[in-house]
Design an enzyme around this catalytic site. Structure first.
Site, PDB file in Angstrom:
ATOM      1  CE  LYS A 167      -1.876   2.900   2.618  1.00 33.81           C
ATOM      2  NZ  LYS A 167      -1.840   3.942   1.589  1.00 33.81           N
ATOM      3  N   GLY A 189       6.756   5.898   7.756  1.00 36.38           N
ATOM      4  CA  GLY A 189       5.875   7.061   7.690  1.00 36.38           C
ATOM      5  C   GLY A 189       5.955   7.873   8.968  1.00 36.38           C
ATOM      6  CB  SER A 190       3.622  10.355  10.316  1.00 34.83           C
ATOM      7  OG  SER A 190       2.463   9.548  10.400  1.00 34.83           O
ATOM      8  CG  ASN A 191       7.229   9.634  15.104  1.00 36.15           C
ATOM      9  OD1 ASN A 191       7.813   9.977  14.084  1.00 36.15           O
ATOM     10  ND2 ASN A 191       7.859   9.123  16.134  1.00 36.15           N
ATOM     11  N   GLY A 207       2.805   5.364  12.570  1.00 36.48           N
ATOM     12  CA  GLY A 207       3.743   4.281  12.900  1.00 36.48           C
ATOM     13  C   GLY A 207       3.456   3.674  14.262  1.00 36.48           C
ATOM     14  CD  GLU A 230      13.450   2.408  10.240  1.00 37.07           C
ATOM     15  OE1 GLU A 230      13.677   3.512  10.783  1.00 37.07           O
ATOM     16  OE2 GLU A 230      14.106   1.381  10.495  1.00 37.07           O
ATOM     17  CB  CYS A 286      13.043  10.099   7.468  1.00 34.98           C
ATOM     18  SG  CYS A 286      14.007   9.001   6.435  1.00 34.98           S
ATOM     19  CD  GLU A 296       9.674  14.256  10.418  1.00 35.77           C
ATOM     20  OE1 GLU A 296       8.537  13.799  10.628  1.00 35.77           O
ATOM     21  OE2 GLU A 296      10.587  13.592   9.883  1.00 35.77           O
TER      22      GLU A 296
END
Ligand code: NAD
Length: 510
Positions: free
Chosen positions: A192, A245-247, A250, A267, A301, A402
Protein backbone atom coordinates in the site's frame (compact mmCIF):
# COMPACT_ATOMS: atom_id res chain seq x y z
CA UNK A 1 -5.02 27.00 4.63
CA UNK A 2 -2.93 27.91 1.57
CA UNK A 3 -4.75 27.63 -1.72
CA UNK A 4 -3.59 27.57 -5.31
CA UNK A 5 -4.04 31.07 -6.63
CA UNK A 6 -5.87 32.07 -9.79
CA UNK A 7 -3.67 34.75 -11.31
CA UNK A 8 -4.82 37.47 -13.70
CA UNK A 9 -1.33 38.16 -15.05
CA UNK A 10 -0.14 36.70 -18.35
CA UNK A 11 0.54 33.08 -17.56
CA UNK A 12 1.52 30.14 -19.62
CA UNK A 13 -1.47 27.77 -19.74
CA UNK A 14 -1.11 24.55 -17.78
CA UNK A 15 0.60 21.91 -19.91
CA UNK A 16 -1.86 19.28 -21.08
CA UNK A 17 -1.23 15.57 -21.25
CA UNK A 18 -3.56 12.71 -20.45
CA UNK A 19 -3.16 11.49 -16.87
CA UNK A 20 -1.98 7.95 -16.26
CA UNK A 21 -4.79 5.61 -15.20
CA UNK A 22 -4.47 4.22 -11.69
CA UNK A 23 -5.60 0.66 -10.97
CA UNK A 24 -5.34 -1.93 -8.25
CA UNK A 25 -3.23 -5.05 -8.91
CA UNK A 26 -4.77 -8.07 -7.25
CA UNK A 27 -4.10 -11.73 -8.06
CA UNK A 28 -2.20 -10.72 -11.19
CA UNK A 29 -5.01 -8.57 -12.62
CA UNK A 30 -5.23 -4.81 -13.03
CA UNK A 31 -8.68 -3.56 -12.06
CA UNK A 32 -10.43 -0.35 -11.03
CA UNK A 33 -10.67 0.19 -7.30
CA UNK A 34 -14.09 -0.37 -5.79
CA UNK A 35 -13.77 2.38 -3.17
CA UNK A 36 -15.95 5.49 -3.12
CA UNK A 37 -13.12 8.04 -3.43
CA UNK A 38 -11.05 8.86 -6.48
CA UNK A 39 -7.29 8.96 -6.13
CA UNK A 40 -6.04 12.02 -7.99
CA UNK A 41 -2.31 12.63 -8.20
CA UNK A 42 -1.35 16.17 -9.24
CA UNK A 43 2.00 17.70 -10.15
CA UNK A 44 2.98 19.61 -6.99
CA UNK A 45 4.95 22.12 -9.09
CA UNK A 46 1.77 22.97 -11.04
CA UNK A 47 -1.35 21.60 -9.47
CA UNK A 48 -3.42 22.41 -12.53
CA UNK A 49 -1.87 19.27 -13.98
CA UNK A 50 -3.29 15.90 -12.98
CA UNK A 51 -0.57 13.29 -13.60
CA UNK A 52 -2.49 10.15 -12.63
CA UNK A 53 -6.00 9.33 -11.59
CA UNK A 54 -8.23 6.37 -10.79
CA UNK A 55 -10.80 4.92 -8.45
CA UNK A 56 -9.44 4.30 -4.95
CA UNK A 57 -9.31 0.88 -3.34
CA UNK A 58 -11.87 -0.27 -0.79
CA UNK A 59 -11.76 -2.58 2.22
CA UNK A 60 -13.00 -5.31 -0.10
CA UNK A 61 -10.04 -4.68 -2.41
CA UNK A 62 -7.65 -4.93 0.53
CA UNK A 63 -9.29 -8.20 1.62
CA UNK A 64 -9.11 -9.55 -1.94
CA UNK A 65 -5.42 -8.65 -2.10
CA UNK A 66 -4.79 -10.50 1.18
CA UNK A 67 -6.67 -13.53 -0.12
CA UNK A 68 -4.59 -13.47 -3.33
CA UNK A 69 -1.36 -13.23 -1.35
CA UNK A 70 -2.46 -16.09 0.90
CA UNK A 71 -3.31 -18.29 -2.09
CA UNK A 72 0.04 -17.56 -3.78
CA UNK A 73 2.12 -18.17 -0.65
CA UNK A 74 2.61 -21.98 -0.73
CA UNK A 75 3.86 -21.92 -4.32
CA UNK A 76 6.18 -18.98 -3.80
CA UNK A 77 7.53 -20.40 -0.55
CA UNK A 78 8.44 -23.62 -2.36
CA UNK A 79 10.12 -21.76 -5.23
CA UNK A 80 13.87 -22.04 -4.53
CA UNK A 81 15.34 -18.79 -3.23
CA UNK A 82 17.78 -18.44 -6.17
CA UNK A 83 14.82 -18.70 -8.58
CA UNK A 84 12.92 -16.08 -6.57
CA UNK A 85 15.97 -13.84 -6.78
CA UNK A 86 16.15 -14.24 -10.55
CA UNK A 87 12.84 -12.36 -10.83
CA UNK A 88 14.52 -9.48 -9.02
CA UNK A 89 17.43 -9.68 -11.44
CA UNK A 90 14.97 -9.12 -14.27
CA UNK A 91 13.36 -6.21 -12.44
CA UNK A 92 16.83 -4.66 -12.09
CA UNK A 93 17.40 -4.95 -15.83
CA UNK A 94 13.97 -3.53 -16.69
CA UNK A 95 14.33 -0.69 -14.18
CA UNK A 96 17.71 0.27 -15.67
CA UNK A 97 16.18 0.36 -19.16
CA UNK A 98 13.34 2.61 -17.95
CA UNK A 99 15.32 4.64 -15.45
CA UNK A 100 14.94 8.01 -17.19
CA UNK A 101 11.22 7.57 -17.76
CA UNK A 102 10.68 6.47 -14.15
CA UNK A 103 12.73 9.42 -12.84
CA UNK A 104 10.53 11.80 -14.84
CA UNK A 105 7.43 10.21 -13.28
CA UNK A 106 8.98 10.66 -9.84
CA UNK A 107 9.81 14.33 -10.51
CA UNK A 108 6.33 15.05 -11.87
CA UNK A 109 4.45 13.23 -9.16
CA UNK A 110 6.48 13.95 -6.02
CA UNK A 111 8.24 17.17 -7.06
CA UNK A 112 11.87 16.10 -6.58
CA UNK A 113 14.24 17.80 -9.01
CA UNK A 114 15.30 15.49 -11.83
CA UNK A 115 18.90 14.81 -10.63
CA UNK A 116 17.54 13.83 -7.21
CA UNK A 117 14.89 11.67 -8.85
CA UNK A 118 17.58 9.89 -10.86
CA UNK A 119 19.56 9.42 -7.64
CA UNK A 120 16.55 7.82 -5.97
CA UNK A 121 16.03 5.54 -8.96
CA UNK A 122 19.65 4.41 -8.79
CA UNK A 123 19.41 3.79 -5.06
CA UNK A 124 16.31 1.64 -5.46
CA UNK A 125 17.95 -0.34 -8.25
CA UNK A 126 21.02 -0.91 -6.07
CA UNK A 127 18.74 -2.29 -3.37
CA UNK A 128 16.96 -4.61 -5.78
CA UNK A 129 20.33 -5.79 -7.05
CA UNK A 130 21.71 -6.37 -3.57
CA UNK A 131 18.67 -8.41 -2.56
CA UNK A 132 18.78 -10.38 -5.81
CA UNK A 133 22.22 -11.51 -4.60
CA UNK A 134 20.70 -12.49 -1.25
CA UNK A 135 18.73 -15.21 -3.01
CA UNK A 136 21.97 -17.18 -3.19
CA UNK A 137 22.77 -16.46 0.45
CA UNK A 138 19.41 -17.26 2.07
CA UNK A 139 21.27 -19.40 4.55
CA UNK A 140 21.01 -20.73 8.04
CA UNK A 141 23.84 -21.76 10.35
CA UNK A 142 25.28 -24.89 11.83
CA UNK A 143 26.55 -25.30 15.38
CA UNK A 144 28.32 -28.02 17.39
CA UNK A 145 26.04 -30.03 19.64
CA UNK A 146 26.64 -30.98 23.26
CA UNK A 147 25.98 -34.54 22.13
CA UNK A 148 28.06 -36.89 20.02
CA UNK A 149 26.88 -37.69 16.47
CA UNK A 150 24.49 -34.76 16.54
CA UNK A 151 24.30 -31.77 14.28
CA UNK A 152 22.53 -28.51 15.05
CA UNK A 153 21.29 -26.57 12.05
CA UNK A 154 19.13 -23.57 11.33
CA UNK A 155 17.29 -23.03 8.09
CA UNK A 156 15.58 -19.73 7.26
CA UNK A 157 11.91 -19.66 6.34
CA UNK A 158 9.54 -16.93 5.15
CA UNK A 159 6.79 -15.55 7.39
CA UNK A 160 3.79 -15.75 5.04
CA UNK A 161 1.68 -12.82 3.88
CA UNK A 162 3.27 -9.48 4.74
CA UNK A 163 2.07 -5.88 4.38
CA UNK A 164 4.29 -3.13 3.04
CA UNK A 165 3.05 0.39 3.81
CA UNK A 166 5.10 3.29 2.47
CA UNK A 167 5.24 7.11 2.52
CA UNK A 168 5.35 9.56 -0.40
CA UNK A 169 8.78 11.08 0.05
CA UNK A 170 10.82 8.19 -1.43
CA UNK A 171 8.09 6.52 -3.47
CA UNK A 172 10.57 4.35 -5.38
CA UNK A 173 13.46 3.55 -3.04
CA UNK A 174 11.44 2.73 0.10
CA UNK A 175 9.11 0.23 -1.61
CA UNK A 176 12.20 -1.33 -3.25
CA UNK A 177 13.98 -1.80 0.07
CA UNK A 178 10.93 -3.47 1.61
CA UNK A 179 9.45 -5.49 -1.26
CA UNK A 180 12.78 -6.94 -2.46
CA UNK A 181 13.80 -8.68 0.80
CA UNK A 182 10.19 -9.73 1.46
CA UNK A 183 9.98 -11.53 -1.89
CA UNK A 184 13.47 -13.03 -1.88
CA UNK A 185 12.79 -14.49 1.55
CA UNK A 186 9.67 -16.21 0.11
CA UNK A 187 6.84 -14.06 1.46
CA UNK A 188 3.89 -12.81 -0.53
CA UNK A 189 3.14 -9.10 -0.31
CA UNK A 190 0.29 -6.64 -0.17
CA UNK A 191 1.75 -3.23 -0.96
CA UNK A 192 0.00 0.00 0.00
CA UNK A 193 1.83 3.12 -1.20
CA UNK A 194 1.00 6.65 -0.06
CA UNK A 195 -2.06 7.90 -1.88
CA UNK A 196 -0.31 11.04 -3.17
CA UNK A 197 2.39 9.06 -5.04
CA UNK A 198 0.50 6.06 -6.47
CA UNK A 199 1.71 6.38 -10.06
CA UNK A 200 5.32 5.42 -9.46
CA UNK A 201 4.18 2.60 -7.14
CA UNK A 202 2.10 1.25 -10.00
CA UNK A 203 5.07 1.44 -12.36
CA UNK A 204 7.23 -0.51 -9.88
CA UNK A 205 4.61 -3.25 -9.63
CA UNK A 206 4.41 -3.37 -13.45
CA UNK A 207 8.12 -4.16 -13.58
CA UNK A 208 7.61 -7.17 -11.30
CA UNK A 209 4.70 -8.30 -13.48
CA UNK A 210 6.83 -7.90 -16.62
CA UNK A 211 9.65 -9.82 -14.93
CA UNK A 212 7.33 -12.81 -14.56
CA UNK A 213 6.45 -12.76 -10.87
CA UNK A 214 3.67 -15.33 -10.35
CA UNK A 215 0.13 -14.04 -9.85
CA UNK A 216 -0.78 -13.00 -6.31
CA UNK A 217 2.81 -12.85 -5.04
CA UNK A 218 2.80 -9.04 -5.12
CA UNK A 219 -0.47 -7.14 -4.87
CA UNK A 220 -1.06 -3.40 -4.96
CA UNK A 221 -3.87 -1.59 -3.17
CA UNK A 222 -4.06 2.16 -3.71
CA UNK A 223 -6.26 4.27 -1.49
CA UNK A 224 -6.55 6.24 1.73
CA UNK A 225 -4.61 4.74 4.64
CA UNK A 226 -7.42 5.61 7.01
CA UNK A 227 -9.73 3.33 5.02
CA UNK A 228 -7.56 0.35 4.17
CA UNK A 229 -4.47 0.71 6.37
CA UNK A 230 -5.87 -0.95 9.47
CA UNK A 231 -7.00 -4.03 7.53
CA UNK A 232 -3.46 -4.55 6.30
CA UNK A 233 -2.29 -4.75 9.92
CA UNK A 234 -5.26 -6.30 11.67
CA UNK A 235 -6.19 -9.11 9.31
CA UNK A 236 -5.20 -12.48 10.73
CA UNK A 237 -3.55 -13.53 7.47
CA UNK A 238 -0.91 -10.81 7.85
CA UNK A 239 2.23 -12.18 9.51
CA UNK A 240 4.39 -9.04 9.46
CA UNK A 241 4.13 -5.35 8.66
CA UNK A 242 6.88 -3.17 7.32
CA UNK A 243 5.88 0.48 7.70
CA UNK A 244 7.61 3.77 7.00
CA UNK A 245 5.88 7.06 7.69
CA UNK A 246 4.85 9.46 10.42
CA UNK A 247 5.10 8.78 14.15
CA UNK A 248 1.38 9.11 14.57
CA UNK A 249 0.59 6.29 12.13
CA UNK A 250 3.74 4.28 12.90
CA UNK A 251 2.92 4.01 16.59
CA UNK A 252 -0.66 3.04 15.74
CA UNK A 253 0.50 0.34 13.31
CA UNK A 254 3.07 -0.96 15.79
CA UNK A 255 0.50 -1.06 18.61
CA UNK A 256 -1.96 -3.10 16.54
CA UNK A 257 0.81 -5.44 15.36
CA UNK A 258 2.01 -5.83 18.96
CA UNK A 259 -1.48 -6.69 20.13
CA UNK A 260 -1.64 -9.36 17.45
CA UNK A 261 1.85 -10.60 18.31
CA UNK A 262 3.22 -10.24 14.79
CA UNK A 263 6.50 -8.75 13.62
CA UNK A 264 6.50 -5.08 12.79
CA UNK A 265 9.14 -2.59 11.81
CA UNK A 266 8.10 1.06 11.86
CA UNK A 267 10.56 3.63 10.55
CA UNK A 268 9.36 7.09 11.52
CA UNK A 269 10.43 10.73 11.80
CA UNK A 270 13.68 12.56 12.39
CA UNK A 271 15.03 15.88 13.68
CA UNK A 272 18.58 15.41 12.54
CA UNK A 273 21.46 17.62 13.64
CA UNK A 274 24.62 18.59 11.78
CA UNK A 275 27.46 19.87 13.99
CA UNK A 276 30.05 22.11 12.35
CA UNK A 277 33.20 22.34 14.46
CA UNK A 278 35.72 25.20 14.53
CA UNK A 279 38.32 23.20 12.55
CA UNK A 280 35.86 21.89 9.91
CA UNK A 281 36.47 22.20 6.20
CA UNK A 282 33.79 24.85 5.81
CA UNK A 283 33.34 24.37 2.05
CA UNK A 284 32.64 20.70 2.62
CA UNK A 285 30.34 21.44 5.56
CA UNK A 286 28.45 24.08 3.56
CA UNK A 287 27.80 21.69 0.69
CA UNK A 288 26.65 18.98 3.14
CA UNK A 289 24.40 21.22 5.21
CA UNK A 290 22.74 22.81 2.17
CA UNK A 291 22.15 19.40 0.56
CA UNK A 292 20.94 17.93 3.84
CA UNK A 293 18.59 20.80 4.70
CA UNK A 294 17.16 21.76 1.31
CA UNK A 295 17.68 18.69 -0.89
CA UNK A 296 14.36 17.01 -1.72
CA UNK A 297 12.78 20.23 -0.33
CA UNK A 298 13.71 19.03 3.17
CA UNK A 299 11.24 16.16 2.76
CA UNK A 300 13.53 13.43 3.97
CA UNK A 301 13.39 11.56 7.25
CA UNK A 302 17.18 12.09 7.21
CA UNK A 303 17.04 15.82 6.38
CA UNK A 304 19.30 18.18 8.32
CA UNK A 305 16.83 20.23 10.31
CA UNK A 306 19.08 21.43 13.16
CA UNK A 307 22.47 23.07 12.67
CA UNK A 308 24.87 23.35 15.61
CA UNK A 309 27.85 25.59 14.92
CA UNK A 310 30.98 26.34 16.95
CA UNK A 311 31.06 30.00 18.00
CA UNK A 312 34.44 30.65 16.35
CA UNK A 313 33.07 29.98 12.86
CA UNK A 314 29.44 30.82 13.55
CA UNK A 315 29.06 34.20 11.81
CA UNK A 316 31.05 33.15 8.78
CA UNK A 317 29.45 29.73 8.34
CA UNK A 318 25.84 30.69 9.04
CA UNK A 319 26.24 33.68 6.72
CA UNK A 320 27.29 31.33 3.93
CA UNK A 321 24.37 28.95 4.60
CA UNK A 322 21.97 31.91 4.39
CA UNK A 323 23.52 33.09 1.11
CA UNK A 324 23.17 29.59 -0.34
CA UNK A 325 19.54 29.36 0.82
CA UNK A 326 18.73 32.76 -0.70
CA UNK A 327 20.22 31.77 -4.03
CA UNK A 328 18.29 28.49 -4.18
CA UNK A 329 16.26 28.65 -7.38
CA UNK A 330 12.73 27.29 -7.00
CA UNK A 331 10.90 26.01 -10.05
CA UNK A 332 9.90 23.17 -12.28
CA UNK A 333 11.67 19.97 -11.09
CA UNK A 334 12.26 19.08 -14.76
CA UNK A 335 14.20 22.29 -15.45
CA UNK A 336 17.96 21.72 -15.03
CA UNK A 337 18.33 25.21 -13.52
CA UNK A 338 15.97 24.41 -10.64
CA UNK A 339 17.68 23.88 -7.27
CA UNK A 340 14.65 23.02 -5.16
CA UNK A 341 11.20 21.67 -6.02
CA UNK A 342 7.87 22.20 -4.23
CA UNK A 343 6.34 20.69 -1.12
CA UNK A 344 4.52 17.50 -2.06
CA UNK A 345 1.01 18.76 -1.40
CA UNK A 346 -1.11 21.39 0.24
CA UNK A 347 -1.02 19.66 3.64
CA UNK A 348 2.78 19.60 3.68
CA UNK A 349 2.98 23.24 2.55
CA UNK A 350 0.62 24.17 5.34
CA UNK A 351 2.80 22.28 7.84
CA UNK A 352 5.89 24.18 6.61
CA UNK A 353 4.20 27.58 6.80
CA UNK A 354 2.71 26.86 10.23
CA UNK A 355 6.11 25.80 11.58
CA UNK A 356 7.61 29.05 10.22
CA UNK A 357 4.82 31.16 11.77
CA UNK A 358 5.22 29.37 15.10
CA UNK A 359 9.02 29.87 15.10
CA UNK A 360 8.54 33.59 14.54
CA UNK A 361 5.95 33.74 17.31
CA UNK A 362 8.23 31.90 19.71
CA UNK A 363 11.01 34.43 19.11
CA UNK A 364 13.44 32.67 16.76
CA UNK A 365 15.19 35.07 14.33
CA UNK A 366 14.33 34.60 10.66
CA UNK A 367 17.54 34.91 8.62
CA UNK A 368 16.07 34.16 5.21
CA UNK A 369 13.09 32.66 3.41
CA UNK A 370 9.86 32.01 5.27
CA UNK A 371 7.46 32.81 2.44
CA UNK A 372 5.40 31.07 -0.15
CA UNK A 373 6.49 32.63 -3.49
CA UNK A 374 3.49 33.80 -5.50
CA UNK A 375 4.81 34.91 -8.88
CA UNK A 376 6.60 33.67 -12.00
CA UNK A 377 4.34 30.64 -12.18
CA UNK A 378 5.33 29.41 -8.71
CA UNK A 379 1.86 30.31 -7.39
CA UNK A 380 0.52 27.27 -9.23
CA UNK A 381 2.60 24.91 -7.10
CA UNK A 382 3.17 24.19 -3.43
CA UNK A 383 6.45 26.09 -3.18
CA UNK A 384 8.05 27.45 -0.03
CA UNK A 385 11.36 29.30 0.24
CA UNK A 386 14.48 27.76 1.75
CA UNK A 387 14.27 29.08 5.31
CA UNK A 388 16.85 29.58 8.06
CA UNK A 389 16.20 30.64 11.67
CA UNK A 390 18.77 31.27 14.38
CA UNK A 391 18.46 32.21 18.06
CA UNK A 392 16.44 29.01 18.40
CA UNK A 393 15.88 27.86 21.99
CA UNK A 394 15.62 24.20 23.04
CA UNK A 395 12.01 24.64 24.18
CA UNK A 396 10.86 25.97 20.82
CA UNK A 397 8.74 23.88 18.53
CA UNK A 398 11.21 24.38 15.69
CA UNK A 399 13.89 22.64 17.75
CA UNK A 400 11.66 19.80 18.84
CA UNK A 401 9.18 18.90 16.11
CA UNK A 402 9.82 17.45 12.66
CA UNK A 403 8.76 19.92 9.93
CA UNK A 404 9.57 17.77 6.89
CA UNK A 405 10.24 20.90 4.85
CA UNK A 406 13.16 23.21 3.95
CA UNK A 407 13.37 24.89 7.34
CA UNK A 408 16.66 24.93 9.25
CA UNK A 409 17.06 25.82 12.96
CA UNK A 410 20.53 27.07 13.98
CA UNK A 411 22.23 27.34 17.38
CA UNK A 412 25.69 28.40 18.53
CA UNK A 413 27.85 26.33 20.93
CA UNK A 414 31.20 26.79 22.70
CA UNK A 415 32.20 23.31 23.87
CA UNK A 416 32.05 19.72 22.63
CA UNK A 417 29.78 18.80 25.55
CA UNK A 418 27.37 21.58 24.63
CA UNK A 419 27.32 20.34 21.03
CA UNK A 420 26.59 16.76 22.07
CA UNK A 421 23.88 17.88 24.48
CA UNK A 422 22.21 20.00 21.79
CA UNK A 423 22.46 17.26 19.17
CA UNK A 424 20.93 14.62 21.47
CA UNK A 425 18.24 16.97 22.78
CA UNK A 426 15.42 15.41 20.76
CA UNK A 427 12.88 12.64 21.00
CA UNK A 428 14.16 11.41 17.62
CA UNK A 429 17.36 9.51 16.85
CA UNK A 430 17.65 8.73 13.17
CA UNK A 431 20.86 10.27 11.85
CA UNK A 432 23.36 13.08 12.41
CA UNK A 433 26.50 14.63 10.95
CA UNK A 434 29.70 15.97 12.50
CA UNK A 435 32.16 18.11 10.53
CA UNK A 436 35.69 18.24 11.94
CA UNK A 437 39.26 17.38 10.97
CA UNK A 438 40.02 16.02 14.43
CA UNK A 439 39.62 12.22 14.39
CA UNK A 440 39.55 12.02 18.18
CA UNK A 441 36.66 14.44 18.36
CA UNK A 442 34.90 12.67 15.50
CA UNK A 443 35.15 9.30 17.26
CA UNK A 444 34.05 10.77 20.57
CA UNK A 445 31.01 12.10 18.76
CA UNK A 446 30.31 8.68 17.24
CA UNK A 447 30.30 7.30 20.81
CA UNK A 448 27.99 9.98 22.17
CA UNK A 449 25.46 10.35 19.36
CA UNK A 450 22.01 8.89 20.20
CA UNK A 451 21.13 7.84 16.66
CA UNK A 452 20.97 4.88 14.31
CA UNK A 453 23.38 6.41 11.76
CA UNK A 454 26.30 8.85 12.12
CA UNK A 455 27.98 10.70 9.26
CA UNK A 456 31.45 12.16 9.69
CA UNK A 457 32.20 14.95 7.23
CA UNK A 458 29.19 14.04 5.08
CA UNK A 459 25.52 15.10 5.13
CA UNK A 460 22.89 13.54 7.41
CA UNK A 461 21.17 12.06 4.37
CA UNK A 462 21.71 8.81 2.52
CA UNK A 463 22.07 5.10 3.03
CA UNK A 464 23.52 2.17 1.15
CA UNK A 465 21.98 -1.21 0.41
CA UNK A 466 24.69 -3.19 2.19
CA UNK A 467 24.44 -1.50 5.62
CA UNK A 468 21.50 -1.25 8.03
CA UNK A 469 19.24 1.79 7.88
CA UNK A 470 17.09 3.02 10.76
CA UNK A 471 16.91 4.99 13.96
CA UNK A 472 16.61 4.84 17.74
CA UNK A 473 14.29 6.62 20.19
CA UNK A 474 11.19 7.97 18.40
CA UNK A 475 12.66 7.43 14.93
CA UNK A 476 11.97 3.77 14.69
CA UNK A 477 10.93 0.57 16.34
CA UNK A 478 11.55 -2.98 15.20
CA UNK A 479 14.35 -4.37 13.09
CA UNK A 480 16.62 -2.23 10.93
CA UNK A 481 16.01 -2.18 7.19
CA UNK A 482 18.33 -2.83 4.22
CA UNK A 483 21.35 -5.13 4.29
CA UNK A 484 21.02 -8.57 5.92
CA UNK A 485 18.67 -7.02 8.48
CA UNK A 486 15.97 -6.75 5.81
CA UNK A 487 16.17 -10.47 5.09
CA UNK A 488 16.20 -11.30 8.79
CA UNK A 489 13.08 -9.23 9.38
CA UNK A 490 11.18 -11.00 6.63
CA UNK A 491 12.21 -14.51 7.67
CA UNK A 492 12.67 -16.65 10.75
CA UNK A 493 15.09 -19.42 11.62
CA UNK A 494 13.91 -22.99 12.11
CA UNK A 495 16.23 -25.03 14.33
CA UNK A 496 16.94 -28.61 13.31
CA UNK A 497 18.37 -31.16 15.78
CA UNK A 498 19.87 -33.90 13.65
CA UNK A 499 20.76 -37.02 15.65
CA UNK A 500 22.26 -39.20 12.97
CA UNK A 501 22.84 -42.33 15.06
CA UNK A 502 19.78 -42.11 17.28
CA UNK A 503 21.94 -43.26 20.22
CA UNK A 504 23.14 -40.08 21.93
CA UNK A 505 20.01 -39.13 23.83
CA UNK A 506 19.50 -42.54 25.38
CA UNK A 507 22.16 -41.85 27.99
CA UNK A 508 22.08 -38.10 28.25
CA UNK A 509 19.94 -35.45 29.88
CA UNK A 510 20.07 -33.00 26.94
P1 NAD B 1 2.05 8.87 6.89
O1 NAD B 1 2.27 8.24 8.22
O2 NAD B 1 0.97 9.88 6.78
O3 NAD B 1 1.71 7.75 5.81
C1 NAD B 1 2.55 6.63 5.60
C2 NAD B 1 1.74 5.49 5.01
O4 NAD B 1 0.81 5.04 6.00
C3 NAD B 1 0.90 5.89 3.79
O5 NAD B 1 0.90 4.85 2.86
C4 NAD B 1 -0.47 6.09 4.39
O6 NAD B 1 -1.53 5.95 3.46
C5 NAD B 1 -0.49 4.95 5.41
N1 NAD B 1 -1.52 5.06 6.46
C6 NAD B 1 -2.25 6.14 6.83
N2 NAD B 1 -3.10 5.80 7.82
C7 NAD B 1 -2.89 4.49 8.09
C8 NAD B 1 -3.46 3.57 9.02
N3 NAD B 1 -4.40 3.93 9.88
N4 NAD B 1 -2.98 2.29 9.03
C9 NAD B 1 -2.00 1.90 8.18
N5 NAD B 1 -1.44 2.74 7.27
C10 NAD B 1 -1.88 4.01 7.22
O7 NAD B 1 3.47 9.45 6.41
P2 NAD B 1 3.80 10.31 5.13
O8 NAD B 1 3.23 11.69 5.33
O9 NAD B 1 3.43 9.56 3.91
O10 NAD B 1 5.41 10.38 5.20
C11 NAD B 1 6.11 11.34 5.93
C12 NAD B 1 6.67 10.74 7.21
O11 NAD B 1 7.44 9.59 6.90
C13 NAD B 1 7.63 11.68 7.93
O12 NAD B 1 7.34 11.69 9.31
C14 NAD B 1 9.00 11.06 7.69
O13 NAD B 1 9.96 11.37 8.67
C15 NAD B 1 8.66 9.62 7.63
N6 NAD B 1 9.71 8.88 6.92
C16 NAD B 1 10.55 8.09 7.66
C17 NAD B 1 11.57 7.37 7.04
C18 NAD B 1 12.51 6.49 7.85
O14 NAD B 1 13.12 5.60 7.26
N7 NAD B 1 12.66 6.70 9.14
C19 NAD B 1 11.73 7.46 5.65
C20 NAD B 1 10.86 8.27 4.94
C21 NAD B 1 9.84 8.97 5.59
Amino acid sequence: MPTATKTKTQEKPAPKSAPAVLKQFIAGKWADGTGKRRVVSTNPADIRVVVAEGQGGSKEDALAALAAAQAAYPGWKKTPAPARARVLDKVVRLAREKKDELARILAREEGKILPEALGELEKGINLLEWYAGEGLRFMGDSAPSELPHNLLLTVREPLGVVSVITPWNFPWAIPCWKIAPALVAGNTVVFKPASNTPWLAQELVRLFEEAGLPKGVLNLVVGAGSEIGDILVEDERVQAVSFTGSNEIGVRVHTIAGRRGIKCTAEMGGKNPAVVWEDADLDLALAGVVKGAFGSTGQRCTATSRLIVHEKVYEQFVGRVVEAAKSMKLGDPMDPKTGMGPAVDEGQLETDLSAIAMAKKEGARLLCGGERPMKNGLQHGWFVEATVFDQVKPAMNLWREEVFGPVLAVVKVKTFDEAVKAANDTKYGLTCAFYTQDITLAMRYVEEAEVGMVHINSPTIGGEAQVPFGGVKGSGVGDREMAKDGINFFSKPKTVFLDYTGQARKSNIY
